[in-house]
Design a protein around this motif. Structure first.
Motif, PDB file in Angstrom:
ATOM      1  N   LEU A 163       1.043  10.349  -6.027  1.00 26.67           N
ATOM      2  CA  LEU A 163       0.532   9.404  -7.520  1.00 26.67           C
ATOM      3  C   LEU A 163       1.800   8.696  -7.795  1.00 26.67           C
ATOM      4  O   LEU A 163       1.689   7.251  -9.097  1.00 26.67           O
ATOM      5  CB  LEU A 163       0.119   9.787  -8.536  1.00 26.67           C
ATOM      6  CG  LEU A 163      -1.722  10.086  -7.764  1.00 26.67           C
ATOM      7  CD1 LEU A 163      -2.285  11.354  -9.012  1.00 26.67           C
ATOM      8  CD2 LEU A 163      -2.451   9.539  -7.640  1.00 26.67           C
ATOM      9  N   ASP A 164       3.088   9.201  -8.276  1.00 25.46           N
ATOM     10  CA  ASP A 164       4.321   8.863  -8.687  1.00 25.46           C
ATOM     11  C   ASP A 164       4.997   7.308  -7.857  1.00 25.46           C
ATOM     12  O   ASP A 164       5.319   6.855  -8.323  1.00 25.46           O
ATOM     13  CB  ASP A 164       5.788   9.469  -8.629  1.00 25.46           C
ATOM     14  CG  ASP A 164       5.762  10.346  -7.391  1.00 25.46           C
ATOM     15  OD1 ASP A 164       4.842  10.544  -6.543  1.00 25.46           O
ATOM     16  OD2 ASP A 164       6.396  10.459  -7.195  1.00 25.46           O
ATOM     17  N   VAL A 165       4.645   7.496  -6.762  1.00 21.99           N
ATOM     18  CA  VAL A 165       5.103   6.571  -5.614  1.00 21.99           C
ATOM     19  C   VAL A 165       4.532   4.988  -6.133  1.00 21.99           C
ATOM     20  O   VAL A 165       4.091   3.857  -5.942  1.00 21.99           O
ATOM     21  CB  VAL A 165       5.449   6.391  -4.878  1.00 21.99           C
ATOM     22  CG1 VAL A 165       5.637   4.949  -3.452  1.00 21.99           C
ATOM     23  CG2 VAL A 165       5.719   8.031  -4.431  1.00 21.99           C
ATOM     24  N   ILE A 166       2.462   5.316  -6.735  1.00 20.73           N
ATOM     25  CA  ILE A 166       2.092   4.364  -6.741  1.00 20.73           C
ATOM     26  C   ILE A 166       2.232   4.255  -7.926  1.00 20.73           C
ATOM     27  O   ILE A 166       2.333   3.083  -8.208  1.00 20.73           O
ATOM     28  CB  ILE A 166       0.787   5.201  -6.604  1.00 20.73           C
ATOM     29  CG1 ILE A 166      -0.356   5.457  -5.841  1.00 20.73           C
ATOM     30  CG2 ILE A 166      -0.299   4.004  -7.462  1.00 20.73           C
ATOM     31  CD1 ILE A 166      -1.476   5.950  -5.612  1.00 20.73           C
ATOM     32  N   TYR A 167       2.639   4.377  -8.995  1.00 23.12           N
ATOM     33  CA  TYR A 167       3.290   4.688 -10.123  1.00 23.12           C
ATOM     34  C   TYR A 167       3.856   3.573 -10.121  1.00 23.12           C
ATOM     35  O   TYR A 167       4.382   1.937 -10.655  1.00 23.12           O
ATOM     36  CB  TYR A 167       3.678   5.310 -11.414  1.00 23.12           C
ATOM     37  CG  TYR A 167       3.557   5.082 -12.493  1.00 23.12           C
ATOM     38  CD1 TYR A 167       2.463   4.653 -13.978  1.00 23.12           C
ATOM     39  CD2 TYR A 167       5.289   4.556 -13.233  1.00 23.12           C
ATOM     40  CE1 TYR A 167       3.266   4.602 -15.065  1.00 23.12           C
ATOM     41  CE2 TYR A 167       5.466   4.726 -14.203  1.00 23.12           C
ATOM     42  CZ  TYR A 167       4.664   4.628 -15.417  1.00 23.12           C
ATOM     43  OH  TYR A 167       5.327   4.321 -16.385  1.00 23.12           O
ATOM     44  N   ALA A 198      -2.606   5.821 -12.336  1.00 26.12           N
ATOM     45  CA  ALA A 198      -1.605   5.622 -11.587  1.00 26.12           C
ATOM     46  C   ALA A 198      -1.269   4.034 -11.094  1.00 26.12           C
ATOM     47  O   ALA A 198       0.303   3.763 -10.996  1.00 26.12           O
ATOM     48  CB  ALA A 198      -1.431   6.686 -10.159  1.00 26.12           C
ATOM     49  N   GLY A 199      -2.208   2.932 -11.096  1.00 24.76           N
ATOM     50  CA  GLY A 199      -1.624   2.052 -10.805  1.00 24.76           C
ATOM     51  C   GLY A 199      -2.199   1.418  -9.855  1.00 24.76           C
ATOM     52  O   GLY A 199      -1.749   0.136  -9.982  1.00 24.76           O
ATOM     53  N   MET A 211       0.675  -1.482   0.489  1.00 29.73           N
ATOM     54  CA  MET A 211      -0.202   0.182   0.226  1.00 29.73           C
ATOM     55  C   MET A 211       0.650   1.108   0.085  1.00 29.73           C
ATOM     56  O   MET A 211       1.986   1.681   0.430  1.00 29.73           O
ATOM     57  CB  MET A 211      -0.967   0.237   1.251  1.00 29.73           C
ATOM     58  CG  MET A 211      -1.437   1.323   0.987  1.00 29.73           C
ATOM     59  SD  MET A 211      -2.509   1.529   2.796  1.00 29.73           S
ATOM     60  CE  MET A 211      -3.066  -0.010   3.169  1.00 29.73           C
ATOM     61  N   VAL A 212       0.714   2.520  -0.489  1.00 29.50           N
ATOM     62  CA  VAL A 212       1.018   3.775  -0.772  1.00 29.50           C
ATOM     63  C   VAL A 212      -0.213   4.521   0.140  1.00 29.50           C
ATOM     64  O   VAL A 212      -1.068   4.774  -0.373  1.00 29.50           O
ATOM     65  CB  VAL A 212       0.964   4.299  -2.028  1.00 29.50           C
ATOM     66  CG1 VAL A 212       1.378   5.286  -1.573  1.00 29.50           C
ATOM     67  CG2 VAL A 212       2.638   3.582  -2.936  1.00 29.50           C
ATOM     68  N   LYS A 213       0.145   5.116   0.853  1.00 31.28           N
ATOM     69  CA  LYS A 213      -0.760   6.330   1.930  1.00 31.28           C
ATOM     70  C   LYS A 213       0.345   7.261   2.284  1.00 31.28           C
ATOM     71  O   LYS A 213       1.505   7.628   2.698  1.00 31.28           O
ATOM     72  CB  LYS A 213      -0.772   5.589   3.213  1.00 31.28           C
ATOM     73  CG  LYS A 213      -1.844   6.300   3.742  1.00 31.28           C
ATOM     74  CD  LYS A 213      -2.267   5.336   5.200  1.00 31.28           C
ATOM     75  CE  LYS A 213      -3.282   6.077   6.151  1.00 31.28           C
ATOM     76  NZ  LYS A 213      -3.207   5.784   7.432  1.00 31.28           N
ATOM     77  N   PRO A 214      -0.013   8.877   2.170  1.00 29.59           N
ATOM     78  CA  PRO A 214      -1.350   9.195   1.546  1.00 29.59           C
ATOM     79  C   PRO A 214      -1.560   8.387  -0.313  1.00 29.59           C
ATOM     80  O   PRO A 214      -0.305   8.115  -0.558  1.00 29.59           O
ATOM     81  CB  PRO A 214      -1.852  10.410   1.515  1.00 29.59           C
ATOM     82  CG  PRO A 214      -1.025  10.719   2.724  1.00 29.59           C
ATOM     83  CD  PRO A 214       0.213   9.824   2.948  1.00 29.59           C
TER      84      PRO A 214
END
Length: 329
Positions: free
Chosen positions: A258-262, A309-310, A250-253
């Motif tokens: 969004l770059d980290v989610i990608y 973003a993924g 998980m990425v939070k927030p």
């Protein structure tokens, strides 16, 4: 004079004139199946404490929480993430490990009435400690290794109560491996772990801390939550959690990361969850109340951006609203 000879052969607008074609070629799809709704459970009966900083969200006693789950399930939201507000707190959060803890009670009550609802339990100590930090304090700081013992005991207790998944949000080093071992040793090898792998020390958590009564009483969480300036470090955190047995990362927030989610999705090809957190939710609601934005339109745009973003899974306080809009479509 005709412009045709001067114009390129490709006209990207050709596929935008018809709504049918726009839907056919849409690259990103959003479904109610993607959504998880966070809920806050508190002691008592028929208790509904509105969370002022999060319009439409409440602290609910177990009986009303069950009713809320029925509404969510009917709307198409089939999974919830539970946070507990206990009757009492202690220094190291062991109250969260008790058989009759608030989330354990809520889990059993939901499963009795709505067994098909998928229940995820947040695993952390901040709601359960007198000091509001995510673990045991030794020499003025959260002690990593002693905290793992409490977190794993909490996960086992909640698995015994009937949760379908655990989601450790503490950001202690080694917690996924420790928790996986504890679950397996207690015959819960089928319980998945959704790791808060890249959880940042963010300013977007303010409304949540009101809702969960979990603000730290001293200092901050920068020694264990991530520095917002770093994304390579996030990849190291994700990689470590996967190696220790995380089933979902998980990425939070979500919005500012969004770059980290990608990067998570493309570098690890793992199921990725994104937490659209309380501050992100409340900003939309506050602007909507002032008629500064079209709240529904912005909400759906945000959800789409997180998926684009993924993210495979979106944890959001908008979940029921989004599901109801998707149902109408």
């Amino acid at each position: 004079m005709s412009l045709r000879p001067l114009f390129p052969q490709t006209r990207l607008r050709r596929l935008r004139y018809s709504k049918v074609v726009r839907n056919m070629v849409a690259e990103t799809s959003l479904s109610a199946d993607d959504l998880i709704m966070p809920l806050f459970v508190c002691p008592g009966e028929k208790v509904k404490n509105p969370i002022k900083s999060m319009p439409g969200n409440d602290q609910l006693s177990v009986d009303l929480l069950v009713e809320k789950c029925k509404d969510l399930y009917a709307s198409g939201v089939k999974s919830v993430l539970l946070f507990g507000i206990p009757e009492s707190k202690d220094e190291d959060g062991t109250v969260a490990t008790h058989e009759h803890g608030i989330v354990q009670k809520a889990t059993r009550a939901i499963k009795e009435v709505l067994p098909e609802m998928y229940i995820i339990a947040d695993i952390c100590n901040c709601e359960y400690t007198t000091h509001g930090h995510c673990g045991t304090i030794i020499d003025g700081d959260v002690d990593n290794d002693s905290t793992l013992v409490t977190l794993s005991a909490q996960a086992v207790s909640l698995a015994e109560a009937g949760v379908d998944m655990v989601a450790p949000s503490d950001m202690m080093d080694g917690r996924i491996g420790h928790m996986r071992a504890a679950l397996d040793e207690n015959c819960f090898e089928k319980i998945p772990i959704m790791a808060y792998s890249a959880k940042y020390a963010s300013g977007f958590y303010g409304p949540f801390r009101d809702a969960a009564d979990s603000a730290p009483q001293f200092g901050d969480r920068s020694t264990y939550q991530m520095d917002p300036r770093n994304s390579d470090e996030a990849m190291r955190e994700v990689e470590a959690d996967i190696a220790e047995g995380a089933d979902i990362v998980m990425v939070k927030p979500a919005l500012s990361y969004l770059d980290v989610i990608y990067r998570c999705k493309h570098e690890f090809n793992m199921p990725v969850a994104a937490y659209n957190v309380s501050g992100e939710f409340s900003m939309v609601k506050a602007a909507e109340e002032r008629d500064w934005i079209d709240g529904q339109r912005v909400m759906m745009e945000i959800m789409t951006s997180i998926k684009r973003a993924g993210a495979d899974i979106i944890i959001t306080y908008h979940a029921q609203e989004v599901a109801e809009i998707l149902n109408k479509r």
